[in-house]
Design a protein around this motif. Sequence first.
Motif, PDB file in Angstrom:
ATOM      1  N   MET A 214      26.488  32.588  14.662  1.00 20.17           N
ATOM      2  CA  MET A 214      27.421  31.466  14.535  1.00 20.17           C
ATOM      3  C   MET A 214      28.039  31.316  13.148  1.00 20.17           C
ATOM      4  O   MET A 214      29.242  31.086  13.024  1.00 20.17           O
ATOM      5  CB  MET A 214      26.737  30.164  14.950  1.00 20.17           C
TER       6      MET A 214
ATOM      7  N   GLN B 172      37.576  27.683  19.552  1.00 19.36           N
ATOM      8  CA  GLN B 172      38.391  27.989  18.371  1.00 19.36           C
ATOM      9  C   GLN B 172      38.914  29.425  18.442  1.00 19.36           C
ATOM     10  O   GLN B 172      40.065  29.687  18.099  1.00 19.36           O
ATOM     11  CB  GLN B 172      37.581  27.767  17.092  1.00 19.36           C
ATOM     12  N   HIS B 173      38.068  30.331  18.892  1.00 21.57           N
ATOM     13  CA  HIS B 173      38.475  31.731  19.021  1.00 21.57           C
ATOM     14  C   HIS B 173      39.615  31.873  20.035  1.00 21.57           C
ATOM     15  O   HIS B 173      40.597  32.583  19.786  1.00 21.57           O
ATOM     16  CB  HIS B 173      37.272  32.584  19.437  1.00 21.57           C
TER      17      HIS B 173
ATOM     18  N   THR C   9      30.601  34.006  12.525  1.00 21.94           N
ATOM     19  CA  THR C   9      31.736  33.779  13.424  1.00 21.94           C
ATOM     20  C   THR C   9      32.626  32.666  12.890  1.00 21.94           C
ATOM     21  O   THR C   9      33.852  32.803  12.838  1.00 21.94           O
ATOM     22  CB  THR C   9      31.242  33.435  14.846  1.00 21.94           C
ATOM     23  N   ALA C  10      32.015  31.568  12.473  1.00 26.32           N
ATOM     24  CA  ALA C  10      32.778  30.442  11.930  1.00 26.32           C
ATOM     25  C   ALA C  10      33.553  30.864  10.685  1.00 26.32           C
ATOM     26  O   ALA C  10      34.742  30.531  10.539  1.00 26.32           O
ATOM     27  CB  ALA C  10      31.847  29.268  11.623  1.00 26.32           C
TER      28      ALA C  10
ATOM     29  N   GLN D 289      36.525  33.322  11.603  1.00 26.24           N
ATOM     30  CA  GLN D 289      37.637  32.615  12.226  1.00 26.24           C
ATOM     31  C   GLN D 289      38.379  31.750  11.214  1.00 26.24           C
ATOM     32  O   GLN D 289      39.605  31.656  11.251  1.00 26.24           O
ATOM     33  CB  GLN D 289      37.141  31.778  13.412  1.00 26.24           C
TER      34      GLN D 289
ATOM     35  N   LEU E  31      32.872  27.190  18.795  1.00 28.33           N
ATOM     36  CA  LEU E  31      33.333  28.447  18.188  1.00 28.33           C
ATOM     37  C   LEU E  31      34.160  29.278  19.166  1.00 28.33           C
ATOM     38  O   LEU E  31      35.175  29.869  18.777  1.00 28.33           O
ATOM     39  CB  LEU E  31      32.141  29.245  17.667  1.00 28.33           C
TER      40      LEU E  31
ATOM     41  N   ASN F 111      31.104  22.569  10.654  1.00 33.22           N
ATOM     42  CA  ASN F 111      30.476  23.520  11.573  1.00 33.22           C
ATOM     43  C   ASN F 111      29.250  24.157  10.935  1.00 33.22           C
ATOM     44  O   ASN F 111      28.210  24.305  11.589  1.00 33.22           O
ATOM     45  CB  ASN F 111      31.474  24.598  12.007  1.00 33.22           C
TER      46      ASN F 111
END
Length: 151
Positions: free
Chosen positions: A69, A44-45, A72-73, A76, A41, A16
């Motif tokens: 991004m 996945q969330h 966030t990646a 998570q 993303l 990612n």
Amino acid sequence: MKNFLIHLLNYELWANQRIINALEALDNPPARAVAVMGHILSAQHVWLGRVLNETTFVSIWEDTPVAWMSETAERQHRKIVSYLNSLSETELTQSIDYATSQQEPYQSTLIDILTHMSHHAAYHRGQVVQLIRPLVSEPPVTDFIVWTREN
């Protein structure tokens, strides 16, 4: 099995990030490429919320700015790896109750959910690469075997 799943999640973060880095390097990345990476993303969330039995406030096609991004990646990834580390091996095969975005109830094991997430993300990363290929001198390579060689 837990170690393998964490290994797979580490690969996911790497792959990612490669796509996100390629999007960040473009002055004006294609809107569809940004939307598809955002979808990865967001999905996945949503799955993470289902696994942890937490309410999520995003849709699977949430608009995610490229600037958000990477963080966030990483966030998570930390959350799911921390959760996995808290489980016993037998808990990996227990069913998780969840509802789809259409509120249809289902049960799946954590192993099946994480496998789905990995395959789903790989499919869409390929789409992003196709969209940005004409705009980059070298498209990002996100093959699992490349990651294993580098790590």
